[in-house]
Design a protein around this motif. Sequence first.
Motif, PDB file in Angstrom:
ATOM      1  N   ASP A   7       0.837  -1.207   0.000  1.00  0.00           N
ATOM      2  CA  ASP A   7       0.000   0.000   0.000  1.00  0.00           C
ATOM      3  C   ASP A   7       0.866   1.249   0.000  1.00  0.00           C
ATOM      4  O   ASP A   7       0.621   2.198  -0.751  1.00  0.00           O
ATOM      5  CB  ASP A   7      -0.897   0.013   1.243  1.00  0.00           C
ATOM      6  CG  ASP A   7      -2.205  -0.689   0.953  1.00  0.00           C
ATOM      7  OD1 ASP A   7      -2.403  -1.037  -0.225  1.00  0.00           O
ATOM      8  OD2 ASP A   7      -2.987  -0.902   1.894  1.00  0.00           O
ATOM      9  N   GLY A  10       2.403   1.715  -3.280  1.00  0.00           N
ATOM     10  CA  GLY A  10       1.415   2.168  -4.256  1.00  0.00           C
ATOM     11  C   GLY A  10       1.163   3.656  -4.107  1.00  0.00           C
ATOM     12  O   GLY A  10       1.132   4.399  -5.090  1.00  0.00           O
ATOM     13  N   ARG A  11       1.000   4.132  -2.836  1.00  0.00           N
ATOM     14  CA  ARG A  11       0.735   5.559  -2.606  1.00  0.00           C
ATOM     15  C   ARG A  11       1.916   6.409  -3.053  1.00  0.00           C
ATOM     16  O   ARG A  11       1.750   7.435  -3.695  1.00  0.00           O
ATOM     17  CB  ARG A  11       0.429   5.797  -1.125  1.00  0.00           C
ATOM     18  CG  ARG A  11      -1.040   5.547  -0.784  1.00  0.00           C
ATOM     19  CD  ARG A  11      -1.388   6.167   0.551  1.00  0.00           C
ATOM     20  NE  ARG A  11      -0.592   5.610   1.615  1.00  0.00           N
ATOM     21  CZ  ARG A  11      -0.870   4.474   2.263  1.00  0.00           C
ATOM     22  NH1 ARG A  11      -1.948   3.794   1.919  1.00  0.00           N
ATOM     23  NH2 ARG A  11      -0.101   4.023   3.230  1.00  0.00           N
ATOM     24  N   SER A  12       3.107   5.928  -2.734  1.00  0.00           N
ATOM     25  CA  SER A  12       4.280   6.715  -3.115  1.00  0.00           C
ATOM     26  C   SER A  12       4.420   6.734  -4.640  1.00  0.00           C
ATOM     27  O   SER A  12       4.820   7.736  -5.222  1.00  0.00           O
ATOM     28  CB  SER A  12       5.524   6.165  -2.415  1.00  0.00           C
ATOM     29  OG  SER A  12       6.449   5.709  -3.307  1.00  0.00           O
ATOM     30  N   PHE A  13       4.021   5.615  -5.303  1.00  0.00           N
ATOM     31  CA  PHE A  13       4.053   5.584  -6.768  1.00  0.00           C
ATOM     32  C   PHE A  13       3.095   6.626  -7.326  1.00  0.00           C
ATOM     33  O   PHE A  13       3.419   7.379  -8.240  1.00  0.00           O
ATOM     34  CB  PHE A  13       3.674   4.177  -7.251  1.00  0.00           C
ATOM     35  CG  PHE A  13       3.368   4.099  -8.717  1.00  0.00           C
ATOM     36  CD1 PHE A  13       4.389   4.074  -9.657  1.00  0.00           C
ATOM     37  CD2 PHE A  13       2.047   4.070  -9.165  1.00  0.00           C
ATOM     38  CE1 PHE A  13       4.102   4.016 -11.013  1.00  0.00           C
ATOM     39  CE2 PHE A  13       1.755   4.014 -10.510  1.00  0.00           C
ATOM     40  CZ  PHE A  13       2.781   3.980 -11.436  1.00  0.00           C
ATOM     41  N   GLU A  14       1.885   6.709  -6.707  1.00  0.00           N
ATOM     42  CA  GLU A  14       0.871   7.650  -7.185  1.00  0.00           C
ATOM     43  C   GLU A  14       1.370   9.086  -7.017  1.00  0.00           C
ATOM     44  O   GLU A  14       1.259   9.896  -7.939  1.00  0.00           O
ATOM     45  CB  GLU A  14      -0.397   7.433  -6.365  1.00  0.00           C
ATOM     46  CG  GLU A  14      -1.627   8.003  -7.023  1.00  0.00           C
ATOM     47  CD  GLU A  14      -2.856   7.652  -6.226  1.00  0.00           C
ATOM     48  OE1 GLU A  14      -3.186   6.464  -6.165  1.00  0.00           O
ATOM     49  OE2 GLU A  14      -3.470   8.580  -5.667  1.00  0.00           O
ATOM     50  N   SER A  17       4.183   9.855  -9.435  1.00  0.00           N
ATOM     51  CA  SER A  17       3.682   9.970 -10.807  1.00  0.00           C
ATOM     52  C   SER A  17       3.036  11.327 -11.006  1.00  0.00           C
ATOM     53  O   SER A  17       3.224  11.988 -12.030  1.00  0.00           O
ATOM     54  CB  SER A  17       2.653   8.881 -11.102  1.00  0.00           C
ATOM     55  OG  SER A  17       3.227   7.649 -10.936  1.00  0.00           O
ATOM     56  N   LEU A 168      -4.221   7.024 -13.012  1.00  0.00           N
ATOM     57  CA  LEU A 168      -3.153   6.642 -12.083  1.00  0.00           C
ATOM     58  C   LEU A 168      -3.659   5.663 -11.035  1.00  0.00           C
ATOM     59  O   LEU A 168      -3.011   4.684 -10.709  1.00  0.00           O
ATOM     60  CB  LEU A 168      -2.618   7.889 -11.363  1.00  0.00           C
ATOM     61  CG  LEU A 168      -1.491   8.618 -12.058  1.00  0.00           C
ATOM     62  CD1 LEU A 168      -1.177   9.897 -11.321  1.00  0.00           C
ATOM     63  CD2 LEU A 168      -0.257   7.720 -12.084  1.00  0.00           C
ATOM     64  N   ARG A 169      -4.877   5.959 -10.539  1.00  0.00           N
ATOM     65  CA  ARG A 169      -5.455   5.088  -9.496  1.00  0.00           C
ATOM     66  C   ARG A 169      -5.674   3.694 -10.072  1.00  0.00           C
ATOM     67  O   ARG A 169      -5.395   2.689  -9.436  1.00  0.00           O
ATOM     68  CB  ARG A 169      -6.790   5.648  -9.020  1.00  0.00           C
ATOM     69  CG  ARG A 169      -6.620   6.940  -8.298  1.00  0.00           C
ATOM     70  CD  ARG A 169      -7.307   6.943  -6.916  1.00  0.00           C
ATOM     71  NE  ARG A 169      -6.766   8.039  -6.135  1.00  0.00           N
ATOM     72  CZ  ARG A 169      -7.257   9.282  -6.167  1.00  0.00           C
ATOM     73  NH1 ARG A 169      -8.303   9.578  -6.893  1.00  0.00           N
ATOM     74  NH2 ARG A 169      -6.681  10.227  -5.449  1.00  0.00           N
ATOM     75  N   ARG A 172      -2.493   1.916 -10.348  1.00  0.00           N
ATOM     76  CA  ARG A 172      -2.028   1.467  -9.032  1.00  0.00           C
ATOM     77  C   ARG A 172      -2.760   0.190  -8.614  1.00  0.00           C
ATOM     78  O   ARG A 172      -2.177  -0.751  -8.101  1.00  0.00           O
ATOM     79  CB  ARG A 172      -2.277   2.583  -8.017  1.00  0.00           C
ATOM     80  CG  ARG A 172      -1.685   2.273  -6.676  1.00  0.00           C
ATOM     81  CD  ARG A 172      -1.982   3.388  -5.722  1.00  0.00           C
ATOM     82  NE  ARG A 172      -2.158   2.850  -4.391  1.00  0.00           N
ATOM     83  CZ  ARG A 172      -2.670   3.510  -3.394  1.00  0.00           C
ATOM     84  NH1 ARG A 172      -3.078   4.735  -3.568  1.00  0.00           N
ATOM     85  NH2 ARG A 172      -2.788   2.956  -2.219  1.00  0.00           N
ATOM     86  N   MET A 175      -1.427  -2.581 -10.572  1.00  0.00           N
ATOM     87  CA  MET A 175      -0.118  -2.975 -10.029  1.00  0.00           C
ATOM     88  C   MET A 175      -0.296  -3.847  -8.805  1.00  0.00           C
ATOM     89  O   MET A 175       0.386  -4.846  -8.625  1.00  0.00           O
ATOM     90  CB  MET A 175       0.682  -1.730  -9.634  1.00  0.00           C
ATOM     91  CG  MET A 175       1.638  -1.278 -10.704  1.00  0.00           C
ATOM     92  SD  MET A 175       2.384   0.252 -10.212  1.00  0.00           S
ATOM     93  CE  MET A 175       3.407  -0.263  -8.861  1.00  0.00           C
ATOM     94  N   ARG A 176      -1.267  -3.453  -7.973  1.00  0.00           N
ATOM     95  CA  ARG A 176      -1.476  -4.203  -6.737  1.00  0.00           C
ATOM     96  C   ARG A 176      -1.982  -5.612  -7.049  1.00  0.00           C
ATOM     97  O   ARG A 176      -1.539  -6.590  -6.467  1.00  0.00           O
ATOM     98  CB  ARG A 176      -2.450  -3.469  -5.834  1.00  0.00           C
ATOM     99  CG  ARG A 176      -1.864  -3.442  -4.465  1.00  0.00           C
ATOM    100  CD  ARG A 176      -2.644  -2.880  -3.354  1.00  0.00           C
ATOM    101  NE  ARG A 176      -4.020  -2.591  -3.585  1.00  0.00           N
ATOM    102  CZ  ARG A 176      -4.585  -1.471  -3.177  1.00  0.00           C
ATOM    103  NH1 ARG A 176      -3.858  -0.550  -2.627  1.00  0.00           N
ATOM    104  NH2 ARG A 176      -5.856  -1.276  -3.343  1.00  0.00           N
TER     105      ARG A 176
END
Length: 614
Positions: A7, A10-14, A17, A168-169, A172, A175-176
């Motif tokens: 998680d 994922g948040r840091s990726f969002e 980005s 983006l969401r 993510r 990706m998850r």
Amino acid sequence: MTREDADRLGRSFERSSLLASVLVLTMAGVVLALLQYVGLRRELVEDAGAQARIVALNSAAAVLFEDRVVAAEMLDALSAASTVRAARIEDETGTVLATYVAVGAVDGMGDCGLDCTRVSAPIEHAGAPLGAVVLEVSLQRVFSRLLAFAGAFLVAAMVALALSLPLLRRMRLRMRLAEARLDHLAHHDPVTGQLNRNAFNATLHRARDARAQSRHALLQLDMDRFKEINDTLGHLGGDELLRQVGTRLASAIRAEDQLFRLGGDEFAVLMHPVATAAEADVVAQRVLAQFAAPFRIAGHELYVTASAGVSLYPQDSSEFHDLAGNADAAMYEAKRHGRNRVAFFDPRLREAMAERLRLQTDLRRALEQDELALHYQAQVDTRSGALTGVEALLRWDHPTLGPVSPAVFVPIAEESGLIVPIGRWVLREACRQLAAWRGAGFSGVRVAVNLSVRQTRDEQLPDFIDALLGEFGLAPACLELEITESVLMEEADLAIGLLARLRARGLRLAIDDFGTGYSSMAYLQRLPIDALKIDMTFVRDIPGDGEAITTAILAMAHGLGLCVVAEGVETQAQHDFLRAAGCDQIQGYRIARPVPPDDVLARWHADATEAVPG
Ligand SMILES: Nc1nc2c(ncn2[C@@H]2O[C@H](COP(=O)(O)O[C@H]3[C@@H](O)[C@H](n4cnc5c(=O)[nH]c(N)nc54)O[C@@H]3COP(=O)(O)O)[C@@H](O)[C@H]2O)c(=O)[nH]1
């Protein structure tokens, strides 16, 4: 990776980005604004230059005659050009003849700051310079268009960013999902859906780190004769069986236990916490009980058994990493003791394992350094006592342990695969010896060699034997190969194929230890064999219970046209019974013990002068 880690990632990726998009858009906006500014400014300067040139063209006479009124009129024409803030006409000396200030402009031609620029055009007459027209052009229009552009760009960028957020969401989320799928694949077995060896290793690692708090028991289970089942059912059938086994085992363990498929037909159950061996035994017996009912695979009802080994931590070893090795050793013990059972680890097993490992290393060296030898045991005609053949039996004189029984080292050679080169050595040595005896005038006998289970899987064996017979100038009928009944049952189709290829070459084939492998008359009929050797456990029971079974085997084998050899004949009573029952040949200490090759020759010379016992 834990769910929280995923998680956070994922948040840091969002965030990154989004930040990257803002940065890219800002840079793109700045570059585009610069280009826009340069373009607009050039356009403005070109327009103003054209206007200056027109005024210059029309002002030549006014300058020539210093007519300030006409010069001022010329400049007044610039009132139509909204960007010209001020202008002047000057002669060649720089003397200003006329000026123009646009309506609303604050002052005349002063210092030109950032918001304006100057454009001039020369005034000429007949090619001679008279002066110049200088315009002061406001950049206001450029700036306001630039501002409009920036506004439009900002709106477009905001819309683009707003649109990209759900994308983006979704990315993510994908990706998850992909991570979860990869994680599942990495830790689960695709055939049974149970946890796999990776998960097993990771769980053991974690359990080892937390070992102070917990008591564990590990059960390792191996299905008996799975290879045979797999060969019969095909891989799809084998997979289905594994799936069903996985499901049954999963239902048999406690909620706190974990089931793993380690690969092939091996499963493991990690029980924790487990306080006593009795507690682990309850789970182990429940696990093994799952094999009591038949499995239904492709319309067949299949009875399958399994052997399991259990080790306890910390009871069996204070080192947690010994757990898997100990459970494995216990499992092999269960197999050695007849399969279809659970064995618990015993520290003596570790010593036995170490001993087996030492012998394995020594055996490899023994093969290289000629420590192996063949002894030969006579086989005689039951009635006449004439020598019909000899069985080659492997002997190992260990440099420090002395003679080691083949009953000990042949299974070790089997386990390690060493039996293949050793078996080839035996075949070569037996052929070489037979050729040597023949050279010494000792003819008319054949040599029997034992084939191990691994050798029956050696596709090259028939060609190897062909080459040997050729090398030593022997007829194929001189060589008899003995395969135990249990090997035949275990390797069924494979062994039959190999036997057929060998027999087609003219070699004699015999089933060894007959009566212990549960083969049937119908099965015997399918086998391309010449002889059958009655196992010595039946002969040992003569006189007594062994008589009935021996008589039955003789009737059955003779019905199939097979020659029957009785092994392990030790007494005159056994010999008498077997002769009366019609057994063709006998072998055993009553006739001769296995002896070195020179003793065989001596015995042959003695036989030439006196009769064999009978
Ligand atoms: N794959 C191979 N296996 C081999 C080879 N050489 C031997 N072996 C197998 O090892 C097992 C033990 O063999 P060994 O200790 O040599 O015992 C054999 C005989 O010595 C013994 N025998 C013979 N007569 C008697 C007797 O009257 N009484 C008695 N108690 N024992 C006797 O029996 C063994 C013969 O075995 P078999 O092969 O079943 O005829 C044994 O299983 C060997 O097969 C090898 O080269 N390769």
